[in-house]
Scaffold this active site. Structure first.
Site, PDB file in Angstrom:
ATOM      1  N   GLU A 289      -0.104   4.953  17.859  1.00 50.92           N
ATOM      2  CA  GLU A 289      -1.240   5.405  18.658  1.00 50.92           C
ATOM      3  C   GLU A 289      -1.317   4.562  19.940  1.00 50.92           C
ATOM      4  OE1 GLU A 289      -4.338   6.982  15.227  1.00 50.92           O
ATOM      5  OE2 GLU A 289      -4.207   4.833  15.596  1.00 50.92           O
TER       6      GLU A 289
ATOM      7  N   ASN B 269      -6.658   5.920  11.352  1.00 52.07           N
ATOM      8  CA  ASN B 269      -7.476   5.037  10.521  1.00 52.07           C
ATOM      9  C   ASN B 269      -8.877   5.586  10.284  1.00 52.07           C
ATOM     10  OD1 ASN B 269      -5.669   3.150   9.777  1.00 52.07           O
ATOM     11  ND2 ASN B 269      -6.357   1.550  11.163  1.00 52.07           N
TER      12      ASN B 269
ATOM     13  N   SER C 116      -5.919  -2.338  14.814  1.00 52.50           N
ATOM     14  CA  SER C 116      -6.182  -1.027  14.232  1.00 52.50           C
ATOM     15  C   SER C 116      -7.635  -0.633  14.430  1.00 52.50           C
ATOM     16  CB  SER C 116      -5.846  -1.046  12.745  1.00 52.50           C
ATOM     17  OG  SER C 116      -6.555  -2.065  12.101  1.00 52.50           O
TER      18      SER C 116
ATOM     19  N   HIS D 117      -0.731   0.940  18.666  1.00 52.09           N
ATOM     20  CA  HIS D 117      -1.023   0.732  17.247  1.00 52.09           C
ATOM     21  C   HIS D 117       0.046   1.347  16.342  1.00 52.09           C
ATOM     22  CE1 HIS D 117      -3.575   1.761  13.540  1.00 52.09           C
ATOM     23  NE2 HIS D 117      -3.146   0.534  13.441  1.00 52.09           N
TER      24      HIS D 117
HETATM   25  N1  3HC Z   1       8.993  -2.203   4.802  1.00 53.10           N
HETATM   26  C1  3HC Z   1      10.024  -1.580   5.408  1.00 53.10           C
HETATM   27  N2  3HC Z   1      10.626  -0.498   4.896  1.00 53.10           N
HETATM   28  C2  3HC Z   1      10.153  -0.036   3.737  1.00 53.10           C
HETATM   29  C3  3HC Z   1       9.072  -0.625   3.050  1.00 53.10           C
HETATM   30  C4  3HC Z   1       8.478  -1.769   3.650  1.00 53.10           C
HETATM   31  N3  3HC Z   1       7.433  -2.397   3.103  1.00 53.10           N
HETATM   32  N4  3HC Z   1       8.843   0.060   1.907  1.00 53.10           N
HETATM   33  C5  3HC Z   1       9.743   1.065   1.874  1.00 53.10           C
HETATM   34  N5  3HC Z   1      10.526   1.009   2.970  1.00 53.10           N
HETATM   35  C6  3HC Z   1      11.600   1.909   3.344  1.00 53.10           C
HETATM   36  C7  3HC Z   1      12.684   1.893   2.303  1.00 53.10           C
HETATM   37  O1  3HC Z   1      13.656   0.900   2.626  1.00 53.10           O
HETATM   38  C8  3HC Z   1      13.252   3.282   2.439  1.00 53.10           C
HETATM   39  O2  3HC Z   1      14.110   3.350   3.539  1.00 53.10           O
HETATM   40  P1  3HC Z   1      15.457   4.175   3.444  1.00 53.10           P
HETATM   41  O3  3HC Z   1      15.107   5.542   2.979  1.00 53.10           O
HETATM   42  O4  3HC Z   1      15.931   4.125   4.852  1.00 53.10           O
HETATM   43  O5  3HC Z   1      16.273   3.423   2.480  1.00 53.10           O
HETATM   44  C9  3HC Z   1      12.061   4.156   2.807  1.00 53.10           C
HETATM   45  O6  3HC Z   1      11.070   3.253   3.310  1.00 53.10           O
HETATM   46  C10 3HC Z   1      11.516   4.892   1.620  1.00 53.10           C
HETATM   47  O7  3HC Z   1      11.197   3.923   0.645  1.00 53.10           O
HETATM   48  P2  3HC Z   1      11.216   4.202  -0.927  1.00 53.10           P
HETATM   49  O8  3HC Z   1      12.206   5.269  -1.231  1.00 53.10           O
HETATM   50  O9  3HC Z   1      11.349   2.881  -1.611  1.00 53.10           O
HETATM   51  O10 3HC Z   1       9.748   4.638  -1.267  1.00 53.10           O
HETATM   52  P3  3HC Z   1       8.913   5.861  -0.762  1.00 53.10           P
HETATM   53  O11 3HC Z   1       9.729   7.087  -0.634  1.00 53.10           O
HETATM   54  O12 3HC Z   1       7.708   5.846  -1.620  1.00 53.10           O
HETATM   55  O13 3HC Z   1       8.470   5.440   0.716  1.00 53.10           O
HETATM   56  C11 3HC Z   1       6.762   4.570   2.088  1.00 53.10           C
HETATM   57  C12 3HC Z   1       7.748   4.268   0.969  1.00 53.10           C
HETATM   58  C13 3HC Z   1       7.520   4.929   3.366  1.00 53.10           C
HETATM   59  C14 3HC Z   1       5.966   3.298   2.317  1.00 53.10           C
HETATM   60  C15 3HC Z   1       5.883   5.790   1.649  1.00 53.10           C
HETATM   61  O14 3HC Z   1       5.346   5.543   0.373  1.00 53.10           O
HETATM   62  C16 3HC Z   1       4.752   6.076   2.590  1.00 53.10           C
HETATM   63  O15 3HC Z   1       4.909   6.761   3.588  1.00 53.10           O
HETATM   64  N6  3HC Z   1       3.546   5.558   2.235  1.00 53.10           N
HETATM   65  C17 3HC Z   1       2.364   5.740   3.052  1.00 53.10           C
HETATM   66  C18 3HC Z   1       2.383   4.731   4.160  1.00 53.10           C
HETATM   67  C19 3HC Z   1       1.198   4.877   5.056  1.00 53.10           C
HETATM   68  O16 3HC Z   1       0.315   5.718   4.880  1.00 53.10           O
HETATM   69  N7  3HC Z   1       1.151   4.028   6.081  1.00 53.10           N
HETATM   70  C20 3HC Z   1       0.028   3.987   6.981  1.00 53.10           C
HETATM   71  C21 3HC Z   1      -0.881   2.939   6.512  1.00 53.10           C
HETATM   72  S1  3HC Z   1      -2.315   2.755   7.520  1.00 53.10           S
HETATM   73  C22 3HC Z   1      -1.863   1.624   8.641  1.00 53.10           C
HETATM   74  O17 3HC Z   1      -0.773   1.140   8.682  1.00 53.10           O
HETATM   75  C23 3HC Z   1      -2.919   1.282   9.610  1.00 53.10           C
HETATM   76  C24 3HC Z   1      -2.848  -0.183   9.968  1.00 53.10           C
HETATM   77  O18 3HC Z   1      -3.835  -0.358  10.963  1.00 53.10           O
HETATM   78  C25 3HC Z   1      -3.064  -1.117   8.836  1.00 53.10           C
END
Ligand code: 3HC
Length: 298
Positions: free
Chosen positions: A154, A193, A121, A142
């Protein structure tokens, strides 16, 4: 252009395991390699539990689930896993020396035509590509956490990356059902990021200055700005260590004190409070992963 059918994913943490699953669900033959047997076993168990939910909800047939797992191999043997692959996605620890060593090794072990990508990242492809003899076949790919859900990938072009490599990586991204965001010129942190870092920096400033609690900041981001998660909740999901090391990499690159990871983040990482994966980060979680309160500090 490279014909891709076999993919090696190096690293079986939260990112590597879900990236591998995305590839297997899209019909690719996938090897997941890690130095730790425990990590591989944990990854497979977590993926099975997650994918089983899709079967229960009627979104995936048992036959498709079994076929996807049938295309996956979990192994600690890098040489055997690498010998006949077309494409590599490295998702190991976010430390430059480890990645460079790994890429030098992959360069020796993988077939000549294989494209080597990093899910890093923060590290730009050029910092990794020159550890290999094929810098034209190296770029970053990414994914975002959780990789099974987030659509964006990305694709980052390094100084020496060839057009063919970028085209193949973009095409692979699309074939995985993801949306490629192409960076024409490399920059540390890429697009998403870099924006997230600014949000986090301000969030840390507010908390460290005693202006607001992590809960208050998270609530404001969710309810005023419409973010799906606040910055502290998100850091617990992605891992405090990931954020800390990528910020540290940026600080080491720029030397700018503004890039230095916040003290309160460093303390938590040092104490092993890394977020959901350790049950404690900014918040505390129970064994089922439900948030049970704030992780009080000092
Ligand atoms: N792993 C896999 N699937 C997951 C999960 C996980 N840890 N957490 C939730 N899910 C899935 C659920 O199974 C559900 O799937 P479905 O609708 O097909 O059943 C779906 O995601 C929605 O989950 P929930 O209804 O339980 O919860 P939310 O509606 O709150 O969604 C989320 C969860 C998708 C994680 C949402 O909160 C979100 O988009 N959060 C922001 C995530 C984000 O910003 N990610 C980028 C981070 S930065 C990054 O990754 C950079 C890297 O370099 C570190």
């Amino acid at each position: 252009m490279t014909d891709i059918s076999r993919i090696l994913v190096v690293g079986s943490g939260a990112m590597g395991s879900q990236i591998a699953m995305v590839c297997a669900l899209s019909g690719y033959e996938v090897r997941v390699q890690d130095i730790s047997d425990d990590s591989l076993a944990r990854a497979e168990a977590q993926l099975r539990a997650r994918i089983d939910r899709n079967v229960t909800k009627g979104r995936l047939t048992e036959a498709d689930r079994d076929a996807a797992f049938g295309r996956m191999t979990f192994t600690t043997d890098l040489a055997a896993a690498a010998q006949d692959v077309d494409f590599v996605i490295e998702a190991a620890i976010e430390k430059l020396d480890v990645k460079r060593e790994l890429f030098a090794r992959l360069d020796e072990l993988c077939p000549e035509h294989a494209i080597l990508t990093s899910n890093s990242s923060s590290f730009i492809p050029s910092r990794i590509a020159d550890a290999t003899t094929r810098p034209d076949r190296v770029c970053n790919m990414h994914f975002f956490n959780p990789a099974l859900v987030m659509k964006c990938v990305e694709v980052v072009r390094g100084e020496a990356t060839s057009d063919d490599t970028i085209e193949a990586t973009v095409e692979l991204t699309r074939s995985l059902g993801k949306l490629p965001v192409l960076l024409d010129k490399e920059i540390n942190g890429f697009v998403a990021n870099r924006i997230l870092t600014e949000i986090r920096r301000e969030a840390m400033f507010l908390v460290d200055g005693g202006y607001a609690s992590p809960e208050a900041v998270d609530t404001a981001c969710r309810t005023a700005l419409g973010h799906p998660m606040g910055p502290f909740e998100l850091q617990d999901l992605t891992g405090l260590d990931i954020g800390y090391y990528s910020q540290l990499g940026r600080f080491e690159d720029s030397g700018d004190p503004v890039d230095k990871p916040a003290e309160s983040l460093a303390e938590r990482v040092e104490a092993g409070h890394l977020g959901r994966k350790t049950g404690r980060g900014w918040y505390v979680y129970d064994a089922e992963g439900n948030k049970t309160g704030v992780n009080r500090w000092n």
